[in-house]
Design a protein around this motif. Structure first.
Motif, mmCIF file in Angstrom:
data_model
loop_
_atom_site.group_PDB
_atom_site.id
_atom_site.type_symbol
_atom_site.label_atom_id
_atom_site.label_comp_id
_atom_site.label_asym_id
_atom_site.label_seq_id
_atom_site.Cartn_x
_atom_site.Cartn_y
_atom_site.Cartn_z
ATOM 1 N N GLY A 298 21.646 65.769 -5.133
ATOM 2 C CA GLY A 298 22.370 64.520 -4.895
ATOM 3 C C GLY A 298 21.781 63.386 -5.699
ATOM 4 N N ALA A 299 22.076 62.168 -5.282
ATOM 5 C CA ALA A 299 21.653 60.982 -6.015
ATOM 6 C C ALA A 299 20.147 60.777 -5.870
ATOM 7 N N ALA A 300 19.499 60.374 -6.993
ATOM 8 C CA ALA A 300 18.061 60.129 -6.955
ATOM 9 C C ALA A 300 17.757 58.750 -6.407
ATOM 10 N N THR A 301 18.726 57.851 -6.481
ATOM 11 C CA THR A 301 18.543 56.518 -5.916
ATOM 12 C C THR A 301 19.727 56.223 -5.009
ATOM 13 N N ALA A 302 19.536 55.283 -4.083
ATOM 14 C CA ALA A 302 20.615 54.948 -3.161
ATOM 15 C C ALA A 302 21.604 54.013 -3.842
ATOM 16 N N GLY A 303 22.893 54.239 -3.602
ATOM 17 C CA GLY A 303 23.908 53.350 -4.145
ATOM 18 C C GLY A 303 23.807 51.981 -3.492
ATOM 19 N N LEU A 306 24.398 51.572 0.267
ATOM 20 C CA LEU A 306 23.418 52.120 1.216
ATOM 21 C C LEU A 306 22.196 51.208 1.244
ATOM 22 N N SER A 307 22.408 49.922 1.496
ATOM 23 C CA SER A 307 21.262 49.011 1.460
ATOM 24 C C SER A 307 20.905 48.475 2.829
ATOM 25 N N ASP A 308 21.730 48.731 3.840
ATOM 26 C CA ASP A 308 21.375 48.221 5.153
ATOM 27 C C ASP A 308 21.866 49.195 6.227
ATOM 28 N N GLU A 309 21.678 48.775 7.492
ATOM 29 C CA GLU A 309 21.979 49.682 8.586
ATOM 30 C C GLU A 309 23.469 49.995 8.669
ATOM 31 N N LEU A 312 24.188 52.698 6.179
ATOM 32 C CA LEU A 312 23.710 53.984 6.691
ATOM 33 C C LEU A 312 24.651 54.507 7.767
ATOM 34 N N ARG A 315 27.726 55.909 6.326
ATOM 35 C CA ARG A 315 27.430 57.193 5.704
ATOM 36 C C ARG A 315 27.366 58.297 6.774
ATOM 37 N N HIS A 398 15.177 59.812 14.102
ATOM 38 C CA HIS A 398 15.597 59.039 12.931
ATOM 39 C C HIS A 398 15.410 57.542 13.135
ATOM 40 N N LEU A 402 13.335 53.876 10.801
ATOM 41 C CA LEU A 402 14.210 52.714 10.636
ATOM 42 C C LEU A 402 13.624 51.488 11.311
#
Lengths: 554, 304
Positions: A298-303, A306-309, A312, A315, A398, A402
């Protein structure tokens, strides 16, 4: 694990021929695992079985009261069998000679699909999901054979299907239906469940995670349902043979109450055995924890999203929410076609009863109001599972990484609340829009769009009450959150479905928030119940958010 | 000298079980502090109180000058945490988790992120469900080490790592110490604490039973001395702080074995020298011995 199994096998080899020794090793510990599975499912499975039995019995009882005599049965069968969208949805009424023949047309194929779904969920829960958590590894290091977890899961699930089928048959007999037909109906459900238990057993070996396995088996189930729908609705009957390709279709081919064909059950049993054998072959071939389908990188970095709760949470909820959205769009799109047919065929006595059930509007409106009451409950099911995700995230650990960041508990809980309540609102909007469009077309009445959107919107306050209840339970009684919220959903569903039939007192039926939702479009809209349901919902949400901030986290 | 962590009289009960029983813990700003104890002693519970996940039943807890229960969010911008059992979202990749947690904390240094991924040989494109325990732990470690914070809380951070990765971890902690970052390192791996920690606190059954530098703690235990001498040394039995374990013939001389307190070392060496020393070995106490001293007298009951 190897040593344990080898020792077990070696011990057995002294006493018995080699093949039986090997087999005993592979299945060692199955009995203990069966007991473990029964212990884990001691609430879930009985509740599900009760819901299925109650649905079948409730359906039979309500049709019996709406259609009391042979001419009305004939009329009902006629109107179903000439309507392609009803045929696609429910299947053909095969005999109008007895009440049983017509009483269960709505729940036959539909119920079979849900028994299949239950079986898939249970099999995956006890096989692949256990592997995902690493518990199988722990068990595997004790004297547990490689095939034992799968064997235990199949024993439990096939047993569940059988009990479900027999209790359903018993319930139908108790409502006065013919015994042979009732048994064929119950066993037809059980057979479809068993086949999909087998499908799930194979899927659990092929996919590499639980969700993937459920998805694969779910697709097979959907295909089976659509195949029989195509067969049942084919205009000239030229596609009827397609029904034989579908294990859901087989439950209809058993022909309960219409000259039972018992041998079709054998077909389902044979396929179950074939699938189970295939699954056991696969278990012996693959590594623990691995599937036959590889994982893609998958992606090596977060798009950026996907920067906050909230990113997430979206997702995590995305897959489920989009699946539900598709289902709502499909449901809404056929409502128009279903309802257009209703107007033509019901006699005055039935009309009076329907109006009593549905309010004071016209017959079509009464019918639509009943459909929306159902859709309201469906929406609540979505909202409750989404809200319970917060508790799931907490117990799976999880939450710990967080909450070690700057994220506050309130914002974390609110992100799942948004997915639950916001998702429910979006689903109702989709349902209202598609139902509105299909009704507008079917009745050639553009005002239908607005009325359907309104009927959809008015369901939201009651849903909000359940969302609030779930969040409050998560905050104040975390260990019981799941039982409390699902218990409430089932209780409200049963109160709404069976309450009038059992002539429960009004106060009991009023316990359900859905009892207070204005029955649009049959009744007029009124603000008070909408406002106070919303207030109760928001109040519970407030209690939940504050309580969640104050307790220890697991 | 300010305290990064100042805990006094901390009590935490889970139902009838008392997990923390009047725990005191002081961690000075800029030090690497070892938090040592067997499983179930209360290390993780303490860390979870420090993170504001659990509420203290009694006692005072100050973290970076604030209250971890009330000022949670503001404090968490200034610290990073590596859980002992790292649970991650199975469908997200390691890289996505790193960025998400970094952004929620308030930023991640991209250059350090890349360097640490390289150093710990972690593939960020893999879904976390495909990671081993060690690799999941690396995700949390890289995230914590790449963040620009004042305090690191590490709960048995190397329990899933191989020796090479453990060495990489030690190098990184040394670098943090040089930058003035405070580290609280919970562990039952004693060699790790010996190699890294300025001071250690030993926790047992929810209480800190010993705290200090390793040098200070060695004062509290005895050094084993074995000496081969020409003749039986005189006055050994009368020497305070020395316990003779054995005096026996060895070759053509005498072998003396004894346990000695730090303060009695000088006097012991004088007496031995008088008897004509041929060989002398002296073994400082290891943390294992410190542990044994605290846990050997009573069996340790493990509470979950």
């Amino acid at each position: 694990m190897t040593t344990a199994v080898t020792r077990q096998a070696a011990t057995a080899r002294g006493a018995a021929p080699r093949t039986s020794a090997g087999r005993r090793g592979r299945f060692a510990g199955t009995g203990a695992l069966v007991r473990l599975a029964l212990r884990r499912d001691r609430v879930l499975v009985p509740v599900w079985i009760a819901v299925f039995v109650a649905t079948a019995v409730g359906q039979a009882a309500s049709v019996a009261s709406l259609y009391p005599d042979a001419p009305s049965w004939h009329q009902l069968a006629e109107s179903v069998n000439t309507n392609p969208s009803l045929l696609a949805l429910y299947g053909r009424v095969l005999s109008d000679a007895t009440l049983g023949g017509v009483a269960l047309f709505k729940v036959g194929a539909f119920g079979a699909v849900f028994v299949g779904l239950l079986s898939i969920i249970l099999v995956v829960r006890h096989t692949r999901a256990e592997e995902d958590t690493g518990r199988t590894e722990l068990l595997g290091s004790t004297v547990v054979g490689r095939s034992a977890p799968l064997a235990a899961a199949l024993i439990v699930v096939l047993g569940t299907d059988l009990v479900l089928g027999l209790l359903t048959a018993g319930g139908l007999v108790a409502t006065g239906l013919d015994a042979a037909g009732s048994l064929a109906f119950g066993l037809g459900w059980a057979m479809t469940g068993m086949v999909f238990a087998g499908v799930a057993a194979v899927a659990a070996q092929v996919a590499s995670v639980a969700r993937g396995a459920t998805g694969l088996a779910g697709v097979a189930l959907a295909v089976a349902y659509v195949l029989r729908g195509a067969a049942d609705s084919s205009a000239d009957g030229s596609l009827t043979w397609v029904s034989w390709l579908s294990p859901v279709g087989w439950s209809q081919q058993v022909r309960p109450f219409a000259g039972e064909r018992w041998w079709v059950l054998g077909l389902g049993l044979a396929l179950t055995v074939v699938l189970a054998v295939a699954a056991f072959r696969l278990v012996e071939r693959r590594d623990l924890g691995a599937g036959l389908l590889p994982d893609r990188p998958g992606a090596a970095t977060a798009g950026r999203w996907l920067s906050d709760e909230v990113g997430l949470a979206w997702r995590l909820h995305r897959g489920t929410t989009l699946t539900w959205a598709l289902a709502f769009a499909a449901l809404g799109s056929i409502v128009g076609g279903l309802v257009a047919n209703v107007a033509g065929f019901i006699d005055d006595a039935t009309l009076a009863i329907l109006e009593k059930l549905g309010g004071t509007g016209t017959l079509v409106d009464a019918y639509l109001a009943t459909e929306w009451a159902f859709i309201g409950i469906f929406t609540a099911v979505f909202a409750v599972q989404a809200m319970l995700r917060l508790r799931g995230e907490e117990t799976s650990g999880h939450g710990e990484p967080l909450l070690a960041t700057a994220l506050t508990r309130t914002r974390w809980a609110a992100s799942h609340l948004l997915m639950s309540a916001g998702g429910a609102a979006a689903l109702l909007a989709i349902g209202g829009l598609t139902a509105g469009l299909s009704c507008a077309r079917a009745f050639d009445d553009p005002t239908m769009l607005g009325r359907m959107l309104q009927a959809a919107a008015v369901q939201l306050p009651a849903v909000l009450v359940l969302v609030g209840l779930t969040l409050a339970a998560t905050a104040l009684a975390p260990r019981w959150a799941s039982a409390i919220s699902w218990g409430a959903v089932v209780a409200f569903l049963l109160l709404g479905e069976l309450g009038p039939l059992l002539r429960l007192p009004q106060w009991a039926m009023d316990l359900s928030p859905f009892a207070h939702t204005p029955r649009l479009p049959a009744a007029d809209f009124s603000w008070p119940p909408v406002l106070w349901l919303t207030a109760v919902g928001l109040g519970l949400i407030g209690v939940g958010l504050v309580g969640f901030r104050r307790r220890d986290l697991d | 000298m300010s305290a990064a962590i100042d805990v006094t009289g901390l009590v935490k009960n889970f139902g009838a079980t008392r997990a923390l029983d009047g725990l005191d813990l002081q961690v000075t700003t800029g030090e690497v502090h070892g938090f040592l104890g067997p499983n179930g002693a209360g290390k993780t519970t303490t860390l979870r109180v420090l993170l504001g996940l659990l509420r203290a039943d009694a006692g005072t807890v100050r973290l970076l000058g604030g209250d971890p229960w009330a000022d949670t969010s503001a404090l968490h911008r200034r610290l990073a945490y590596v859980p002992g059992d790292v649970a991650l979202w199975p469908t997200l990749t390691g890289g996505e988790v790193l960025d998400l947690l970094g952004r929620l904390r308030g930023g991640l240094d991209p250059a350090r992120r890349a360097a640490l991924l390289e150093r710990f040989e972690l593939d960020p494109t893999k879904k976390t469900r495909a990671y081993s325990k060690g690799n999941r732990q690396k995700v949390a470690l890289v995230g914590a080490l790449a963040s620009n914070v004042e305090l690191l809380l590490l709960d048995e951070p190397t329990s899933g790592l191989d020796p090479l990765m453990e060495a990489a971890f030690r190098t990184e902690v040394e670098a943090l110490r040089a930058r003035g970052v405070t580290v609280l390192l919970s562990s039952h791996i004693l060699a790790e604490a010996e190699a890294l920690c300025d001071r250690v606190s030993i926790i047992r059954r929810g209480r800190v039973v010993e705290t200090g530098t390793l040098v200070q703690l060695r004062h509290l235990t005895r050094t084993s001395v074995t000496a081969d001498v020409a003749a039986v040394p005189a006055g050994l039995d009368a020497l305070p702080g020395v316990q003779v374990v054995g005096i026996e013939p060895h070759g053509d001389g005498i072998r003396v074995r004894c346990e000695v307190d730090g303060e009695a070392f000088d006097a012991l060496l004088r007496i031995l020298a008088g008897a004509g020393v041929r060989a002398l070995t002296s073994a400082p106490p290891t943390l294992e011995e410190l542990f044994l001293r605290h846990y050997v007298d009573e069996p340790v009951t493990v509470t979950p």
